[in-house]
Design an enzyme around this catalytic site. Structure first.
Site, PDB file in Angstrom:
ATOM      1  N   LYS A 206       0.856  -1.352  -0.096  1.00  0.00           N
ATOM      2  CA  LYS A 206      -0.074  -0.035  -0.010  1.00  0.00           C
ATOM      3  C   LYS A 206       0.911   1.196  -0.145  1.00  0.00           C
ATOM      4  O   LYS A 206       1.448   1.666   1.163  1.00  0.00           O
ATOM      5  CB  LYS A 206      -1.073   0.035   1.348  1.00  0.00           C
ATOM      6  N   SER A 412      -8.753  -0.007  -5.067  1.00  0.00           N
ATOM      7  CA  SER A 412      -8.706   0.417  -3.800  1.00  0.00           C
ATOM      8  C   SER A 412     -10.591   0.604  -3.481  1.00  0.00           C
ATOM      9  O   SER A 412     -10.984  -0.329  -3.640  1.00  0.00           O
ATOM     10  CB  SER A 412      -7.879   1.645  -3.591  1.00  0.00           C
TER      11      SER A 412
END
Length: 618
Positions: A206, A412
């Site tokens: 991430k 996402s």
């Protein structure tokens, strides 16, 4: 005796009357000018587009290709065009381009298509691939395509490669630079400014918060980005090589090979493109004109071949006030395009409340039997994403199947709102995944102390008086990280429950990692590779309907806005077209502005985000 007004009062009265009269005159002049322009526009015969027989459609795309335009005030558009102000970032609907190409293929008045793409802006491989498929169908109708350009960017050339012939200006250039992911990093700048970043994240890959933690890209982020970038580049090379009839090795990916080829032609980029098989001919503007006249035929008395440009042709296909066909059964399409923000947002941005309302409208419409959620988003607010996903669940509970159709991005938060769909479609080049979560906030106590500014006081709890001017305590930081951890567990649980996977299986392909659509299908994150049309057909099949219409659920305009859109939205038909050109410096500044704005524009109430910054490619 009545007292006469003094001189000062008289001057004030006179000044007020003068201002009032001037105001009325100006408003009346403006009003009547607009009325005159409107009636001239609708009565002037020169505004009527007539497509003659044996015409060529000139597909001159100006601006960025988008699935949904950002909402712009119609009056602002009219005034800008009337004053000759150029539109800084024009947008062209992908659906409009496809409509023009598809219609031209069956239009007996159109005999060929000319691709003129010099002013086409950003689009992405997924969108140009969809257009390329329409170009293939156009050629299947027996009509020819010729691409003409003074220069070709990478996306422009991808489309040009589907033409029967490509003509490049002798002084033009064509260099394919591949795909890359480069971004700004702020760690040292933040330290110099004495700003304290507070980063909370889950997911080895991430990398959305890395710019605030590092001055370079981590090895994990490089590994992840390289994988999906290579997938896109391989797809690009395979498609272009197939169209041009040369090997996929005919792509110069290092400076040594390119320099050798350029030295052989004296540094002439146009000749390099010709020798390398990228283009079929080098032609000046006048040579292009003469060649097109010869190829397409010039009618007696004409100086040039007959043609109609994209904007003109599109106006012949659409009605100002579209007629709604009354189908008993419909498949509704809801477009979720842009960054996901909380609350109600304008068209072109996903709002937790506004997009959820569109899904609710589809649920409450008895004619809607199934819904396709068209997603083109890199994510955003975790809170807003969940609000939207809950509406997807309610649609399913009402007996209406939901199919997610992924465009260029569905990563996402874009994947979060798609995960609960009955079926997920993606393009092979869709950028998806990035299943991870992070929290980010900045505090400025150290920066302010250098200016002699401090924050102090008392509160009844440790949490009272939370402010970016105060440091975050270890306890508060631990609480936020726990909330982020829970968000990640919610994310992988959501995916596991809807994709028939275990949480461990999801976690192994999550951790914020980004995938191409093709790889995502292999991993089980999507069900099928296909287009929006394929998703609509699948939704109808799930709803078990055969005779159905397709409707777009969008924010309803007020009667005033609708009138303004249809009156002033047509200004481009009789006013000069805007130009589209940004210098390299302007582009760099726009990128810097966009990345800096990302620090402040997200509005999640808990400062927790599911956003894929790595989805931006250059």
């Amino acid at each position: 005796m009545e007292e006469k007004p003094n001189l000062f009062k008289r001057v004030l009265y006179a000044l007020f009357n003068a201002i009032n009269i001037s105001r009325k005159i100006i408003l009346n002049l403006l009003f009547f000018s607009l009325i005159i322009i409107f009636f001239v526009s609708v009565t002037n015969d020169n505004n009527l587009v007539i497509v003659e027989n044996n015409s060529a459609l000139i597909l001159d795309i100006t601006g960025d290709i988008v699935e949904q335009k950002h909402q712009v005030d119609p009056m602002d558009t009219f005034v800008n065009e009337a004053l000759g102000n150029d539109e800084q970032h024009p947008e062209v609907l992908l659906a409009d381009i496809l409509s023009a190409i598809d219609s031209a293929a069956s239009d007996s008045r159109i005999n060929s298509l000319i691709l003129k793409l010099d002013r086409m802006g950003s689009s992405g491989l997924t969108k140009v691939n969809i257009i390329a498929q329409a170009l293939e169908k156009f050629k299947d109708s027996g009509k020819t395509i010729t691409a003409v350009g003074e220069n070709f960017t990478q996306d422009q050339y991808y489309l040009a490669s589907f033409a029967d012939e490509i003509w490049l200006d002798p002084n033009g250039w064509l260099i394919l630079d591949g795909y890359g992911r480069y971004q700004l990093y702020y760690k040292s700048a933040i330290e110099k400014l004495s700003i304290t970043p507070h980063v909370f994240r889950v997911g080895t890959y991430k990398s959305a918060v890395e710019p605030y933690m590092r001055d370079d890209m981590s090895e994990q982020a490089k590994e992840s980005n390289k994988l999906w970038l290579n997938d896109l580049w391989s797809k690009y090379k395979a498609d272009v090589a197939d169209q041009r009839g040369f090997a996929v090795t005919n792509f110069d990916e290092n400076s040594e090979t390119l320099i050798t080829k350029l030295e052989a032609v004296g540094g002439d980029l146009g000749q390099y493109a010709l020798d390398n098989g990228w283009v079929d001919s080098l032609k000046t503007r006048n040579q292009v004109k003469l060649a097109l006249n010869e190829m397409l035929g010039v009618e007696d008395g004409d100086d040039n071949f007959r043609s109609v440009n994209f904007r003109e042709y599109l106006s012949t296909l659409t009605l100002d006030f579209p007629i709604q066909h009354a189908f008993t059964d419909n498949v509704a399409v809801v477009v979720a395009k842009g960054t996901i923000l909380n609350g109600t947002q304008k068209t072109g941005i996903i709002g937790g409340d506004s997009t959820a309302r569109l899904l609710r409208d589809a649920r409450e419409d008895d004619s809607v039997k199934a819904v396709v959620l068209r997603v083109d988003s890199p994510g955003g607010s975790a809170f807003a994403s969940e609000i939207i996903r809950q509406e997807v669940e309610l649609l399913k509970q009402s007996g209406k199947p939901v199919v997610a159709s992924m465009g260029t991005y569905a990563a996402s938060g874009g994947y979060w709102i798609s995960a609960s769909a009955d079926k997920i479609y993606a393009s092979p080049t869709t950028i998806t995944g990035s299943i991870g979560i992070y929290g980010l906030m900045m505090t400025f106590e150290n920066a302010l102390s250098k200016l002699g500014v401090y924050t102090d006081g008392v509160g009844t709890t440790e949490f009272a008086g939370f402010s970016p001017t105060r440091p975050i305590s270890d306890g508060v930081a631990q609480i936020i990280q726990m909330n982020v951890n829970k968000g990640y567990q919610d994310f992988i649980t959501l995916v596991a429950d809807n994709r028939n996977m275990t949480k461990q299986e999801v976690d192994s392909i999550a951790q914020g990692r980004v995938w191409s659509g093709a790889k995502a299908k292999e991993l089980g994150l999507v069900d099928e590779l296909g287009s929006l049309e394929d998703a609509i057909i699948a939704a109808a099949d799930l709803a078990e309907i055969e005779d159905y219409g397709t409707i777009l659920i969008e924010k309803e305009l007020s009667p005033t806005d609708l009138l303004l859109k249809n009156v002033f939205g047509q200004a481009s038909a009789f006013l000069p077209e805007s130009t589209f050109a940004l210098s390299p410096i302007e582009k760099a500044m726009a990128k810097l502005k966009g990345e800096l704005e990302s620090l402040t524009y997200l509005n999640d109430p808990k400062n927790i985000y599911i956003l894929c910054m790595s989805c931006d490619i250059h």
